[in-house]
Design a protein around this motif. Structure first.
Motif, short mmCIF file in Angstrom:
data_model
loop_
_atom_site.label_atom_id
_atom_site.label_comp_id
_atom_site.label_asym_id
_atom_site.label_seq_id
_atom_site.Cartn_x
_atom_site.Cartn_y
_atom_site.Cartn_z
N ARG A 112 67.65 42.37 34.30
CA ARG A 112 68.30 43.65 34.09
C ARG A 112 69.78 42.96 34.50
O ARG A 112 70.15 44.20 33.47
N GLY A 113 70.39 42.78 35.79
CA GLY A 113 71.21 42.53 36.71
C GLY A 113 72.25 42.03 35.07
O GLY A 113 73.76 42.53 35.32
N GLU A 114 71.91 41.17 35.06
CA GLU A 114 72.71 40.00 33.77
C GLU A 114 73.40 40.92 32.48
O GLU A 114 74.42 40.78 32.25
N GLU A 115 72.17 41.60 31.87
CA GLU A 115 72.57 42.93 30.99
C GLU A 115 73.28 43.62 31.00
O GLU A 115 73.70 44.46 30.80
N ILE A 116 73.28 44.53 32.72
CA ILE A 116 74.47 46.02 32.51
C ILE A 116 75.72 45.33 33.09
O ILE A 116 76.25 45.61 32.40
N LYS A 117 76.02 43.43 33.19
CA LYS A 117 76.63 43.11 33.64
C LYS A 117 77.42 42.40 32.27
O LYS A 117 78.34 43.20 32.06
N ARG A 118 76.73 42.34 31.59
CA ARG A 118 77.75 42.15 29.97
C ARG A 118 78.06 43.07 29.63
O ARG A 118 79.09 43.05 28.65
N ARG A 119 77.21 44.25 29.61
CA ARG A 119 77.07 45.66 28.99
C ARG A 119 78.60 46.35 29.59
O ARG A 119 79.20 46.49 29.00
N GLU A 120 78.81 46.11 31.00
CA GLU A 120 79.83 46.56 31.26
C GLU A 120 81.05 46.07 30.96
O GLU A 120 81.87 46.43 30.93
N GLU A 121 81.15 44.33 31.36
CA GLU A 121 82.18 43.58 30.66
C GLU A 121 82.60 43.56 29.51
O GLU A 121 83.67 44.15 28.60
#
Length: 269
Positions: free
Chosen positions: A94-103
């Motif tokens: 979830r954290g990686e997905e949130i970070k990817r979406r943020e980028e």
């Protein structure tokens, strides 16, 4: 260790019980006494053995139960460890997905910002240009009254001494030259009237190059001609009208209703 202590305790209790009962029983023969004592000891041993077996069974049950509890605790520990591992993995995903979406959002925002900034700058430049055009004075001139009516010299510049209009002050009545105060698309018109029996050869010149020419003949009456050009002129460029051929019989009619004129107008810049 616990079993041995328990066995001794049971033997002591049995002997004590025997002595106590022996004290209450009536005194018999020695043989009867030994027989009774042996019988009581056998019964006591049987009881002790029975008690030991029961204690052993109880101890086995307790050990088995403790083993089951220990296994259950181990199973729960493993289960919670697996659950914690799964939860941790899911949280990391979830954290990686949130970070990817943020980028991705940051990249999209930056591209949008650049596009909008570029568009705004372009529109701003257009506004500045339009504002400059609106602030620029109109450019137009209308000159008349020739200074020299004969034009007997090749390349002689026609000088129109008077002006009705000279917006932008581009036309010089002393030299006959128009100097563009603003670069852009201009329209120029020359109107001349030849005297009866006379004629002329004229040219419109931009920076030394003839861009339009005219031959005017006044045979049996006065002849009037128009010619001109629409041309793009740079800021500061000069344009004029000249006689591009020597004619000894050249002469212009300049009566009150036959004007010889030179006019120019900025059409678009």
């Amino acid at each position: 260790m616990r079993f041995s202590m328990l066995f001794v305790f049971v033997i002591v209790v049995g002997i004590y019980s025997y002595n106590f009962s022996e004290a209450r029983e009536p005194v018999c023969s020695k043989f009867a006494y030994e027989e009774q004592l042996l019988e009581k000891m056998i019964r006591t041993e049987i009881k002790v053995e029975t008690m030991v077996n029961e204690i052993k069974k109880t101890e086995d049950n307790i050990i088995s139960t403790l083993g089951d509890i220990k296994q259950t605790v181990a199973d729960f520990t493993d289960m919670f460890a697996d659950m914690r591992g799964n939860i941790t993995d899911e949280m990391l995903k979830r954290g990686e997905e949130i970070k990817r979406r943020e980028e991705s959002f940051k990249t999209l925002f930056e591209e949008t910002r650049k596009t909008l900034t570029s568009g705004i700058e372009a529109e701003k430049e257009k506004i500045i240009q339009l504002q400059g055009k609106l602030e620029q004075p109109p450019v137009a001139f209308y000159a008349h009254h020739l200074k020299d009516m004969l034009l007997d010299t090749t390349d002689e510049i026609l000088i129109f001494e008077k002006t009705f209009t000279n917006e932008g002050t581009g036309y010089d009545t002393s030299t006959g030259l128009f100097t563009a105060p603003v670069g852009g698309l201009y329209q120029f018109v020359i109107h001349t009237c030849a005297y009866k029996g006379k004629h002329s050869y004229l040219g419109l010149v931009l920076e030394g190059n003839v861009i339009a020419a005219d031959a005017n003949y006044g045979d049996e009456s006065y002849g009037c001609n128009n010619f001109g050009a629409i041309v793009r002129v740079k800021l500061g460029s000069k344009i004029w009208v000249k006689s591009h051929r020597q004619v000894l019989t050249a002469s212009f009619n300049q009566s009150g209703y036959r004007f010889n004129t030179f006019s120019g107008l900025l059409v678009n810049n």
